[in-house]
Motif scaffolding. Structure first.
Motif, PDB file in Angstrom:
ATOM      1  N   HIS A   1       3.206 -25.487  27.660  1.00 42.09           N
ATOM      2  CA  HIS A   1       3.044 -26.353  26.341  1.00 42.09           C
ATOM      3  C   HIS A   1       3.766 -27.723  26.570  1.00 42.09           C
ATOM      4  O   HIS A   1       5.170 -27.568  26.067  1.00 42.09           O
ATOM      5  CB  HIS A   1       3.500 -25.465  25.108  1.00 42.09           C
ATOM      6  CG  HIS A   1       3.145 -26.286  23.923  1.00 42.09           C
ATOM      7  ND1 HIS A   1       3.185 -25.382  22.806  1.00 42.09           N
ATOM      8  CD2 HIS A   1       2.800 -27.389  23.325  1.00 42.09           C
ATOM      9  CE1 HIS A   1       3.238 -26.007  21.564  1.00 42.09           C
ATOM     10  NE2 HIS A   1       2.865 -27.367  21.885  1.00 42.09           N
TER      11      HIS A   1
ATOM     12  N   ASP B   1       7.005 -27.120  24.355  1.00 41.77           N
ATOM     13  CA  ASP B   1       6.467 -27.994  23.338  1.00 41.77           C
ATOM     14  C   ASP B   1       7.321 -29.180  23.454  1.00 41.77           C
ATOM     15  O   ASP B   1       7.573 -29.929  22.508  1.00 41.77           O
ATOM     16  CB  ASP B   1       6.659 -27.117  21.888  1.00 41.77           C
ATOM     17  CG  ASP B   1       5.648 -27.697  20.901  1.00 41.77           C
ATOM     18  OD1 ASP B   1       5.083 -28.785  21.198  1.00 41.77           O
ATOM     19  OD2 ASP B   1       5.994 -27.220  19.711  1.00 41.77           O
TER      20      ASP B   1
ATOM     21  N   HIS C   1      -2.048 -33.531  21.887  1.00 45.26           N
ATOM     22  CA  HIS C   1      -2.526 -33.034  20.664  1.00 45.26           C
ATOM     23  C   HIS C   1      -3.910 -33.675  20.530  1.00 45.26           C
ATOM     24  O   HIS C   1      -4.182 -34.946  20.651  1.00 45.26           O
ATOM     25  CB  HIS C   1      -1.888 -33.756  19.334  1.00 45.26           C
ATOM     26  CG  HIS C   1      -0.375 -33.309  19.211  1.00 45.26           C
ATOM     27  ND1 HIS C   1      -0.309 -32.127  18.697  1.00 45.26           N
ATOM     28  CD2 HIS C   1       0.942 -33.723  19.401  1.00 45.26           C
ATOM     29  CE1 HIS C   1       1.166 -31.712  18.672  1.00 45.26           C
ATOM     30  NE2 HIS C   1       1.919 -32.804  19.109  1.00 45.26           N
TER      31      HIS C   1
ATOM     32  N   HIS D   1       3.160 -21.746  18.078  1.00 43.80           N
ATOM     33  CA  HIS D   1       4.353 -21.545  17.156  1.00 43.80           C
ATOM     34  C   HIS D   1       3.863 -20.978  15.797  1.00 43.80           C
ATOM     35  O   HIS D   1       3.717 -21.694  14.785  1.00 43.80           O
ATOM     36  CB  HIS D   1       4.825 -23.026  17.057  1.00 43.80           C
ATOM     37  CG  HIS D   1       4.092 -23.897  16.911  1.00 43.80           C
ATOM     38  ND1 HIS D   1       3.348 -24.426  15.824  1.00 43.80           N
ATOM     39  CD2 HIS D   1       3.770 -25.023  17.620  1.00 43.80           C
ATOM     40  CE1 HIS D   1       2.716 -25.288  16.001  1.00 43.80           C
ATOM     41  NE2 HIS D   1       3.090 -25.888  17.074  1.00 43.80           N
TER      42      HIS D   1
ATOM     43  N   HIS E   1       8.328 -32.910  23.435  1.00 47.03           N
ATOM     44  CA  HIS E   1       8.071 -34.363  23.231  1.00 47.03           C
ATOM     45  C   HIS E   1       8.842 -35.487  23.676  1.00 47.03           C
ATOM     46  O   HIS E   1       8.549 -36.540  23.597  1.00 47.03           O
ATOM     47  CB  HIS E   1       7.952 -34.550  21.890  1.00 47.03           C
ATOM     48  CG  HIS E   1       6.873 -33.694  21.172  1.00 47.03           C
ATOM     49  ND1 HIS E   1       6.990 -32.421  21.060  1.00 47.03           N
ATOM     50  CD2 HIS E   1       5.487 -34.015  20.478  1.00 47.03           C
ATOM     51  CE1 HIS E   1       5.513 -31.773  20.167  1.00 47.03           C
ATOM     52  NE2 HIS E   1       4.851 -32.929  19.998  1.00 47.03           N
TER      53      HIS E   1
ATOM     54  N   GLU F   1      -3.821 -29.077  22.801  1.00 47.96           N
ATOM     55  CA  GLU F   1      -3.332 -28.428  21.868  1.00 47.96           C
ATOM     56  C   GLU F   1      -4.362 -29.110  20.578  1.00 47.96           C
ATOM     57  O   GLU F   1      -4.110 -30.145  20.046  1.00 47.96           O
ATOM     58  CB  GLU F   1      -1.884 -28.574  21.301  1.00 47.96           C
ATOM     59  CG  GLU F   1      -1.638 -27.904  20.157  1.00 47.96           C
ATOM     60  CD  GLU F   1       0.040 -28.048  19.905  1.00 47.96           C
ATOM     61  OE1 GLU F   1       0.808 -28.897  20.276  1.00 47.96           O
ATOM     62  OE2 GLU F   1       0.681 -26.980  19.141  1.00 47.96           O
TER      63      GLU F   1
ATOM     64  N   HIS G   1       3.710 -32.009  25.913  1.00 48.81           N
ATOM     65  CA  HIS G   1       3.259 -33.220  25.369  1.00 48.81           C
ATOM     66  C   HIS G   1       3.494 -34.585  26.017  1.00 48.81           C
ATOM     67  O   HIS G   1       4.599 -34.735  26.222  1.00 48.81           O
ATOM     68  CB  HIS G   1       3.440 -33.444  23.885  1.00 48.81           C
ATOM     69  CG  HIS G   1       3.023 -32.532  22.874  1.00 48.81           C
ATOM     70  ND1 HIS G   1       1.414 -32.242  22.459  1.00 48.81           N
ATOM     71  CD2 HIS G   1       3.195 -31.200  22.760  1.00 48.81           C
ATOM     72  CE1 HIS G   1       1.413 -31.365  21.729  1.00 48.81           C
ATOM     73  NE2 HIS G   1       2.414 -30.390  21.934  1.00 48.81           N
TER      74      HIS G   1
HETATM   75 ZN   LIG Z   1       2.723 -28.782  20.685  1.00 48.54          ZN
END
Ligand SMILES: [Zn+2]
Length: 201
Positions: free
Chosen positions: A7, A158, A41, A108, A160, A67, A9
């Motif tokens: 996961h 996740d 995203h 999540h 970023h 996602e 981004h």
């Molecule tokens: Zn995410």
């Protein structure tokens, strides 16, 4: 056995500062996490460039994914280089994932934009039980959800930004290719681990 962060981004997510180049550099430099899923995203625009950069390094592998922001909550679709068609309702996106043998993962569940208990009503493949930026409490609830639904639990940073990449990983009984990895995830041949605290869940 492979180790994968599922996961991540890139800048194509707009809310991330992680460039494809920085992601690939992190993977090249890492001693054992050599597989990573790009899950921007609602776009797959970052996949091509990331895969191209990664192709120069035979020991790393980019898993394509996305996602999707559904009205019911965020859903990761692993194994797709294409977008589902709109509207992005959970039912439609799950159909899309199933038709293409992708792995659908509730992201999540107990954080903002998470599905929470609503996930119980849907035929998903896995639950994200170790999210690198969720609280321990939220991850604990997610683990309980996966357990009660008898579904595999997955880990994803996740990330970023570059400092968040590869903070958690999955250990997967799989050979080093995407088809094998996706099949192993569906079978639950996976354990989740945190790099930062060396806690094995
Ligand atoms: Zn995410």
């Amino acid at each position: 056995m492979i180790q994968a962060d599922l996961h991540i981004h890139t800048v194509y997510s707009l809310d991330s500062s992680l460039t494809p180049k920085a992601l690939v550099e992190k993977m090249v430099a890492h001693s054992f996490i050599k597989v990573a899923a790009v899950t921007d995203h609602d776009t797959v625009k970052g996949l091509g460039i990331t895969q191209k950069l990664a192709s120069a390094f035979p020991d790393i592998l980019i898993v394509p994914g996305v996602e999707i922001s559904t009205p019911e909550g965020d859903l990761l679709v692993l194994g797709t280089e294409e977008m589902p068609v709109k509207p992005f309702t959970l039912d439609c996106v799950l159909d899309f994932a199933e038709e293409r043998d992708c792995v659908s993962v509730v992201a999540h569940p107990y954080r903002e934009h998470g599905m929470g208990d609503l996930a119980r009503n849907y035929n998903v493949d896995a639950i994200e039980i170790l999210n690198g930026v969720s609280s321990p409490q939220a991850n604990e609830l997610a683990r309980d959800l996966a357990r009660s639904m008898h579904l595999p639990g997955l880990a994803g940073s996740d990330a970023h930004q570059a400092s968040e990449v590869l903070s958690v990983y999955n250990q997967i009984q799989s050979s080093f290719d995407i088809d094998s990895l996706l099949k192993s995830l569906k079978k639950g041949l996976v354990t989740t681990h945190s790099v930062a605290r060396s806690i094995h869940f």
